[in-house]
Design a protein around this motif. Structure first.
Motif, PDB file in Angstrom:
ATOM      1  N   MET A 179      52.846  87.475  38.908  1.00 57.77           N
ATOM      2  CA  MET A 179      54.013  87.961  37.987  1.00 57.77           C
ATOM      3  C   MET A 179      54.778  86.605  37.857  1.00 57.77           C
ATOM      4  O   MET A 179      54.542  85.850  38.333  1.00 57.77           O
ATOM      5  CB  MET A 179      54.819  89.044  39.513  1.00 57.77           C
ATOM      6  CG  MET A 179      54.239  90.377  39.861  1.00 57.77           C
ATOM      7  SD  MET A 179      55.433  91.033  40.693  1.00 57.77           S
ATOM      8  CE  MET A 179      54.615  92.406  40.523  1.00 57.77           C
ATOM      9  N   PRO A 180      55.556  87.524  36.575  1.00 55.14           N
ATOM     10  CA  PRO A 180      56.151  86.427  35.959  1.00 55.14           C
ATOM     11  C   PRO A 180      57.479  85.826  37.161  1.00 55.14           C
ATOM     12  O   PRO A 180      58.083  86.807  37.641  1.00 55.14           O
ATOM     13  CB  PRO A 180      57.004  86.813  34.709  1.00 55.14           C
ATOM     14  CG  PRO A 180      56.597  88.515  35.483  1.00 55.14           C
ATOM     15  CD  PRO A 180      55.534  88.377  36.133  1.00 55.14           C
ATOM     16  N   LYS A 181      58.411  85.245  36.570  1.00 57.20           N
ATOM     17  CA  LYS A 181      58.947  84.190  37.597  1.00 57.20           C
ATOM     18  C   LYS A 181      60.705  84.585  36.551  1.00 57.20           C
ATOM     19  O   LYS A 181      60.096  84.362  34.893  1.00 57.20           O
ATOM     20  CB  LYS A 181      58.845  83.380  37.636  1.00 57.20           C
ATOM     21  CG  LYS A 181      57.869  83.041  38.794  1.00 57.20           C
ATOM     22  CD  LYS A 181      58.236  81.447  39.406  1.00 57.20           C
ATOM     23  CE  LYS A 181      56.963  81.547  40.657  1.00 57.20           C
ATOM     24  NZ  LYS A 181      56.761  79.957  40.724  1.00 57.20           N
ATOM     25  N   ALA A 182      61.602  84.352  36.527  1.00 54.42           N
ATOM     26  CA  ALA A 182      63.016  84.338  36.226  1.00 54.42           C
ATOM     27  C   ALA A 182      63.994  83.022  36.730  1.00 54.42           C
ATOM     28  O   ALA A 182      64.095  83.066  37.610  1.00 54.42           O
ATOM     29  CB  ALA A 182      63.429  85.569  35.358  1.00 54.42           C
ATOM     30  N   LEU A 183      64.135  82.094  35.699  1.00 48.73           N
ATOM     31  CA  LEU A 183      64.987  81.563  36.349  1.00 48.73           C
ATOM     32  C   LEU A 183      66.249  82.078  35.534  1.00 48.73           C
ATOM     33  O   LEU A 183      66.361  82.514  34.751  1.00 48.73           O
ATOM     34  CB  LEU A 183      64.940  79.824  35.528  1.00 48.73           C
ATOM     35  CG  LEU A 183      65.842  78.926  35.575  1.00 48.73           C
ATOM     36  CD1 LEU A 183      65.102  76.783  35.469  1.00 48.73           C
ATOM     37  CD2 LEU A 183      66.599  78.853  34.905  1.00 48.73           C
ATOM     38  N   ILE A 184      67.506  81.747  36.714  1.00 47.22           N
ATOM     39  CA  ILE A 184      68.352  82.015  36.246  1.00 47.22           C
ATOM     40  C   ILE A 184      69.372  80.142  36.037  1.00 47.22           C
ATOM     41  O   ILE A 184      69.700  79.764  37.023  1.00 47.22           O
ATOM     42  CB  ILE A 184      69.444  83.189  37.437  1.00 47.22           C
ATOM     43  CG1 ILE A 184      68.478  84.058  36.758  1.00 47.22           C
ATOM     44  CG2 ILE A 184      70.908  83.167  37.209  1.00 47.22           C
ATOM     45  CD1 ILE A 184      68.738  84.970  39.258  1.00 47.22           C
ATOM     46  N   SER A 185      70.314  80.673  34.947  1.00 51.61           N
ATOM     47  CA  SER A 185      70.970  78.850  34.804  1.00 51.61           C
ATOM     48  C   SER A 185      72.814  79.928  35.193  1.00 51.61           C
ATOM     49  O   SER A 185      72.878  80.199  34.370  1.00 51.61           O
ATOM     50  CB  SER A 185      70.948  79.281  33.417  1.00 51.61           C
ATOM     51  OG  SER A 185      71.835  77.269  33.144  1.00 51.61           O
ATOM     52  N   ILE A 186      73.310  79.741  35.935  1.00 48.88           N
ATOM     53  CA  ILE A 186      74.481  80.110  36.339  1.00 48.88           C
ATOM     54  C   ILE A 186      75.421  78.692  36.486  1.00 48.88           C
ATOM     55  O   ILE A 186      75.562  77.798  35.997  1.00 48.88           O
ATOM     56  CB  ILE A 186      74.198  80.472  38.188  1.00 48.88           C
ATOM     57  CG1 ILE A 186      73.504  81.376  39.056  1.00 48.88           C
ATOM     58  CG2 ILE A 186      75.874  80.861  38.659  1.00 48.88           C
ATOM     59  CD1 ILE A 186      73.124  80.681  39.930  1.00 48.88           C
TER      60      ILE A 186
END
Length: 186
Positions: free
Chosen positions: A1-8
């Motif tokens: 499954m793909p991942k998501a990087l969340i830049s906060i």
């Protein structure tokens, strides 16, 4: 499954010396690293979400208005991404794997459609970067945990004002939320 990087919240108001609510040197010290990790995640095919605090000038009802000075006000340069990350965003913002998301609360999930967007893309793991480790990053991790996501935190791409708070948040995410904390992408 793909991942998501969340830049906060890696914005001028939270990072630059002249920022309205700056974390200063600790946040500035990760400038190159946060861009490098984001670029690597993008190159391997991960989704990239820029979750950016956005407040209205006269919103006296928002709970943060009692805790902090006005910051990340809509329409101001304080909401612009800081350092090389700004250049990365400009290069990739038209890509269908890169998203800008306004948020009103600490967590990138609170009051946004982030959860829906992640589920539509069959993402089961979120990678967290940004500032502050002990506030917005931690609150995003807590919501991710409660929504059933696997959590990865890139310790070299998050920062807080105080090192003790930074360490507390990383330990909390590991010990209480089951997050994987590492220096590099997994």
């Amino acid at each position: 499954m793909p991942k998501a990087l969340i830049s906060i919240d890696y914005t001028i108001d939270f990072v630059a010396d002249e920022g309205k609510l700056t974390a200063g040197l600790p946040a500035q010290a990760i400038s190159e690293r946060i861009c490098q990790v984001t670029r690597e995640a993008f190159q391997r095919g991960d989704y990239i979400f820029f979750a950016v605090d956005g407040h209205e000038v006269e919103d006296s009802f928002h709970p943060e208005s009692k805790l902090f000075p006005p910051h990340n006000l809509m329409g101001t340069s304080g909401r612009h991404l800081y350092g090389p990350l700004a250049g990365f965003f400009e290069e990739t913002k038209e890509n269908n794997r890169v998203f800008w998301m306004d948020k009103r609360h600490y967590s990138a999930f609170s009051g946004t459609d982030l959860d829906i967007r992640l589920r539509e893309r069959r993402v089961d793991t979120v990678i967290l970067t940004g500032v502050l480790t002990d506030i917005c990053v931690l609150h995003t991790a807590i919501d991710a945990y409660n929504l059933g996501y696997q959590i990865e935190v890139i310790s070299s791409a998050v920062a807080s004002i105080e090192q003790t708070q930074h360490a507390f948040a990383l330990n909390h995410m590991t010990d209480v939320l089951g997050a994987t904390v590492s220096e590099d992408l997994l």
